[in-house]
Design a protein around this motif. Sequence first.
Motif, PDB file in Angstrom:
ATOM      1  N   VAL A 190       0.857  -1.189   0.000  1.00  0.00           N
ATOM      2  CA  VAL A 190       0.000   0.000   0.000  1.00  0.00           C
ATOM      3  C   VAL A 190       0.893   1.239   0.000  1.00  0.00           C
ATOM      4  CG1 VAL A 190      -1.718   1.307   1.303  1.00  0.00           C
ATOM      5  CG2 VAL A 190      -1.836  -1.204   1.234  1.00  0.00           C
ATOM      6  N   ASP A 191       0.630   2.151  -0.909  1.00  0.00           N
ATOM      7  CA  ASP A 191       1.361   3.419  -0.978  1.00  0.00           C
ATOM      8  C   ASP A 191       0.882   4.301   0.172  1.00  0.00           C
ATOM      9  OD1 ASP A 191       2.364   5.951  -1.565  1.00  0.00           O
ATOM     10  OD2 ASP A 191       1.951   5.815  -3.709  1.00  0.00           O
ATOM     11  N   VAL A 192       1.629   4.287   1.255  1.00  0.00           N
ATOM     12  CA  VAL A 192       1.222   4.980   2.475  1.00  0.00           C
ATOM     13  C   VAL A 192       1.129   6.489   2.258  1.00  0.00           C
ATOM     14  CG1 VAL A 192       2.045   5.626   4.777  1.00  0.00           C
ATOM     15  CG2 VAL A 192       1.993   3.219   4.094  1.00  0.00           C
ATOM     16  N   THR A 193       2.067   7.037   1.503  1.00  0.00           N
ATOM     17  CA  THR A 193       2.081   8.484   1.290  1.00  0.00           C
ATOM     18  C   THR A 193       0.796   8.935   0.611  1.00  0.00           C
ATOM     19  OG1 THR A 193       4.485   8.319   1.007  1.00  0.00           O
ATOM     20  CG2 THR A 193       3.445  10.407   0.432  1.00  0.00           C
ATOM     21  N   ARG A 194       0.399   8.216  -0.436  1.00  0.00           N
ATOM     22  CA  ARG A 194      -0.816   8.588  -1.153  1.00  0.00           C
ATOM     23  C   ARG A 194      -2.082   8.135  -0.422  1.00  0.00           C
ATOM     24  NH1 ARG A 194      -0.796  13.048  -4.049  1.00  0.00           N
ATOM     25  NH2 ARG A 194       0.562  13.005  -5.873  1.00  0.00           N
ATOM     26  N   ARG A 221       7.893  12.838  -7.638  1.00  0.00           N
ATOM     27  CA  ARG A 221       7.836  12.033  -6.410  1.00  0.00           C
ATOM     28  C   ARG A 221       8.539  10.703  -6.683  1.00  0.00           C
ATOM     29  NH1 ARG A 221       4.008   8.469  -3.190  1.00  0.00           N
ATOM     30  NH2 ARG A 221       2.841   8.153  -5.115  1.00  0.00           N
ATOM     31  N   LEU A 222       9.822  10.674  -6.375  1.00  0.00           N
ATOM     32  CA  LEU A 222      10.643   9.483  -6.616  1.00  0.00           C
ATOM     33  C   LEU A 222      10.830   8.646  -5.355  1.00  0.00           C
ATOM     34  CD1 LEU A 222      13.495  11.062  -8.802  1.00  0.00           C
ATOM     35  CD2 LEU A 222      11.308  10.077  -9.568  1.00  0.00           C
ATOM     36  N   ASP A 223      10.517   9.215  -4.205  1.00  0.00           N
ATOM     37  CA  ASP A 223      10.795   8.589  -2.911  1.00  0.00           C
ATOM     38  C   ASP A 223       9.483   8.143  -2.274  1.00  0.00           C
ATOM     39  OD1 ASP A 223      13.831   9.461  -2.590  1.00  0.00           O
ATOM     40  OD2 ASP A 223      12.691  11.153  -3.384  1.00  0.00           O
ATOM     41  N   HIS A 224       9.465   6.911  -1.787  1.00  0.00           N
ATOM     42  CA  HIS A 224       8.196   6.285  -1.435  1.00  0.00           C
ATOM     43  C   HIS A 224       8.242   5.600  -0.079  1.00  0.00           C
ATOM     44  CE1 HIS A 224       6.630   6.737  -5.610  1.00  0.00           C
ATOM     45  NE2 HIS A 224       7.930   6.672  -5.901  1.00  0.00           N
ATOM     46  N   VAL A 225       7.061   5.493   0.528  1.00  0.00           N
ATOM     47  CA  VAL A 225       6.843   4.706   1.742  1.00  0.00           C
ATOM     48  C   VAL A 225       5.653   3.792   1.485  1.00  0.00           C
ATOM     49  CG1 VAL A 225       6.339   4.726   4.208  1.00  0.00           C
ATOM     50  CG2 VAL A 225       7.717   6.571   3.218  1.00  0.00           C
ATOM     51  N   TRP A 226       5.894   2.502   1.503  1.00  0.00           N
ATOM     52  CA  TRP A 226       4.844   1.506   1.314  1.00  0.00           C
ATOM     53  C   TRP A 226       4.728   0.660   2.584  1.00  0.00           C
ATOM     54  CZ3 TRP A 226       6.495  -1.082  -4.003  1.00  0.00           C
ATOM     55  CH2 TRP A 226       6.383  -0.138  -5.036  1.00  0.00           C
ATOM     56  N   ALA A 227       3.589   0.013   2.757  1.00  0.00           N
ATOM     57  CA  ALA A 227       3.403  -0.911   3.875  1.00  0.00           C
ATOM     58  C   ALA A 227       2.526  -2.072   3.429  1.00  0.00           C
ATOM     59  CB  ALA A 227       2.779  -0.213   5.078  1.00  0.00           C
ATOM     60  N   THR A 228       2.706  -3.215   4.066  1.00  0.00           N
ATOM     61  CA  THR A 228       1.853  -4.361   3.779  1.00  0.00           C
ATOM     62  C   THR A 228       0.456  -4.105   4.347  1.00  0.00           C
ATOM     63  OG1 THR A 228       2.819  -5.427   5.737  1.00  0.00           O
ATOM     64  CG2 THR A 228       3.662  -6.095   3.571  1.00  0.00           C
ATOM     65  N   PRO A 229      -0.559  -4.733   3.766  1.00  0.00           N
ATOM     66  CA  PRO A 229      -1.939  -4.442   4.168  1.00  0.00           C
ATOM     67  C   PRO A 229      -2.229  -4.687   5.642  1.00  0.00           C
ATOM     68  CG  PRO A 229      -1.904  -5.655   2.099  1.00  0.00           C
ATOM     69  CD  PRO A 229      -0.506  -5.661   2.620  1.00  0.00           C
ATOM     70  N   ASP A 230      -1.486  -5.603   6.274  1.00  0.00           N
ATOM     71  CA  ASP A 230      -1.767  -5.906   7.677  1.00  0.00           C
ATOM     72  C   ASP A 230      -1.373  -4.770   8.617  1.00  0.00           C
ATOM     73  OD1 ASP A 230       0.907  -6.330   7.116  1.00  0.00           O
ATOM     74  OD2 ASP A 230       1.065  -8.234   8.192  1.00  0.00           O
ATOM     75  N   ILE A 231      -0.577  -3.814   8.143  1.00  0.00           N
ATOM     76  CA  ILE A 231      -0.213  -2.675   8.995  1.00  0.00           C
ATOM     77  C   ILE A 231      -0.452  -1.320   8.322  1.00  0.00           C
ATOM     78  CG2 ILE A 231       1.488  -3.993  10.323  1.00  0.00           C
ATOM     79  CD1 ILE A 231       3.690  -2.542   8.735  1.00  0.00           C
ATOM     80  N   SER A 232      -0.909  -1.329   7.076  1.00  0.00           N
ATOM     81  CA  SER A 232      -1.052  -0.049   6.364  1.00  0.00           C
ATOM     82  C   SER A 232      -2.068   0.876   7.024  1.00  0.00           C
ATOM     83  CB  SER A 232      -1.429  -0.300   4.898  1.00  0.00           C
ATOM     84  OG  SER A 232      -2.664  -0.992   4.799  1.00  0.00           O
ATOM     85  N   ASN A 233      -3.084   0.314   7.652  1.00  0.00           N
ATOM     86  CA  ASN A 233      -4.085   1.158   8.324  1.00  0.00           C
ATOM     87  C   ASN A 233      -3.539   1.810   9.583  1.00  0.00           C
ATOM     88  OD1 ASN A 233      -6.038   0.696   6.415  1.00  0.00           O
ATOM     89  ND2 ASN A 233      -6.979  -1.011   7.519  1.00  0.00           N
ATOM     90  N   ALA A 234      -2.381   1.340  10.039  1.00  0.00           N
ATOM     91  CA  ALA A 234      -1.748   1.939  11.215  1.00  0.00           C
ATOM     92  C   ALA A 234      -0.896   3.150  10.852  1.00  0.00           C
ATOM     93  CB  ALA A 234      -0.886   0.900  11.936  1.00  0.00           C
ATOM     94  N   ALA A 235      -0.770   3.408   9.558  1.00  0.00           N
ATOM     95  CA  ALA A 235       0.076   4.514   9.100  1.00  0.00           C
ATOM     96  C   ALA A 235      -0.703   5.826   9.104  1.00  0.00           C
ATOM     97  CB  ALA A 235       0.595   4.228   7.701  1.00  0.00           C
ATOM     98  N   HIS A 236       0.017   6.904   9.378  1.00  0.00           N
ATOM     99  CA  HIS A 236      -0.609   8.231   9.367  1.00  0.00           C
ATOM    100  C   HIS A 236       0.477   9.304   9.326  1.00  0.00           C
ATOM    101  CE1 HIS A 236       0.377   9.035  13.669  1.00  0.00           C
ATOM    102  NE2 HIS A 236       0.221   7.726  13.797  1.00  0.00           N
ATOM    103  N   SER A 237       0.048  10.545   9.193  1.00  0.00           N
ATOM    104  CA  SER A 237       0.924  11.723   9.295  1.00  0.00           C
ATOM    105  C   SER A 237       2.039  11.755   8.247  1.00  0.00           C
ATOM    106  CB  SER A 237       1.538  11.809  10.702  1.00  0.00           C
ATOM    107  OG  SER A 237       0.543  11.816  11.689  1.00  0.00           O
ATOM    108  N   SER A 238       1.734  11.268   7.055  1.00  0.00           N
ATOM    109  CA  SER A 238       2.729  11.321   5.978  1.00  0.00           C
ATOM    110  C   SER A 238       2.989  12.761   5.557  1.00  0.00           C
ATOM    111  CB  SER A 238       2.247  10.517   4.776  1.00  0.00           C
ATOM    112  OG  SER A 238       2.131   9.160   5.090  1.00  0.00           O
ATOM    113  N   ARG A 239       4.222  13.033   5.188  1.00  0.00           N
ATOM    114  CA  ARG A 239       4.582  14.374   4.729  1.00  0.00           C
ATOM    115  C   ARG A 239       5.924  14.339   4.015  1.00  0.00           C
ATOM    116  NH1 ARG A 239       8.066  16.887   8.926  1.00  0.00           N
ATOM    117  NH2 ARG A 239       8.297  15.326  10.600  1.00  0.00           N
ATOM    118  N   VAL A 240       6.141  15.331   3.183  1.00  0.00           N
ATOM    119  CA  VAL A 240       7.441  15.561   2.557  1.00  0.00           C
ATOM    120  C   VAL A 240       8.032  16.812   3.183  1.00  0.00           C
ATOM    121  CG1 VAL A 240       8.672  16.050   0.412  1.00  0.00           C
ATOM    122  CG2 VAL A 240       6.692  14.503   0.386  1.00  0.00           C
TER     123      VAL A 240
END
Length: 262
Positions: A190-194, A221-240
């Motif tokens: 999952v593309d956490v940033t988007r 946007r060449l730099d990315h943060v992804w996460a597996t679905p089992d923890i992607s919902n725990a992600a927040h506060s993305s920023r550049v």
Amino acid sequence: MTFSLATWNINSVRLREPIVLKLLQEQTPDVLCLQECKSPVDKIPTEGFAALGYTHMIARGQKGYNGVAILSRMPIEEVGSEDFAALGHARHIAGRLDNGVTIHNFYVPAGGDVPDRQVNEKFGQKLDYLTEMRDWFRAERPRKSILVGDLNIAPREDDVWNHKQLLKIVSHTPTEVAHLAETQDAGGWVDVTRQDIPDGPLFSWWSYRARDWSAADKGRRLDHVWATPDISNAAHSSRVLRDARGWEKPSDHAPVFACFDL
């Protein structure tokens, strides 16, 4: 447990040690993933990082180019590195935190200037690297994992300053975007940033060639943060952290952040 993570192509960790220290002091991420360190591991300036509490590091290095490192305030155990496409390059390192989260730090090949593998070997190497990433994630289906890094592809139309003008420019060609999508799908990433910032232009890289990079704002946007679905919902506060592109002797990349409640 909440922890914050940042990824940054630093374009020489030794040359830009002062701004790495500035980032660690001012932003205090729990984990900082660096790419293009351009240093053997034993030459990475760890003393200053350790003095700020970043006493743990895993890394792969080379003299003068490539190189990846993960700095952490929390214990991290190295769990491997892969040499996709057999390039002999230091482009991947993986570590596991005490909370069981695995972090993959990648520096995907840039691919040269011509988007044609028949005339540009580097472009072919980039596609081969992504293909082997895809196959590896299909075979080793990741769980409780985060993937970060300079993936050297801006996949969405609003990940570049001008979609039509960049369609034939390496980093935004349909072929590269398709390869990246296959890699993402293979791991269920999952593309956490988007996920956090779904709409609008979003860039993490601005060329050194621009006289006034901020005013021109011809970013990607060449730099990315992804996460597996089992923890992607725990992600927040993305920023550049765009401001970092304007620091003294900057990298041409800005750091990308995310937080996880795990």
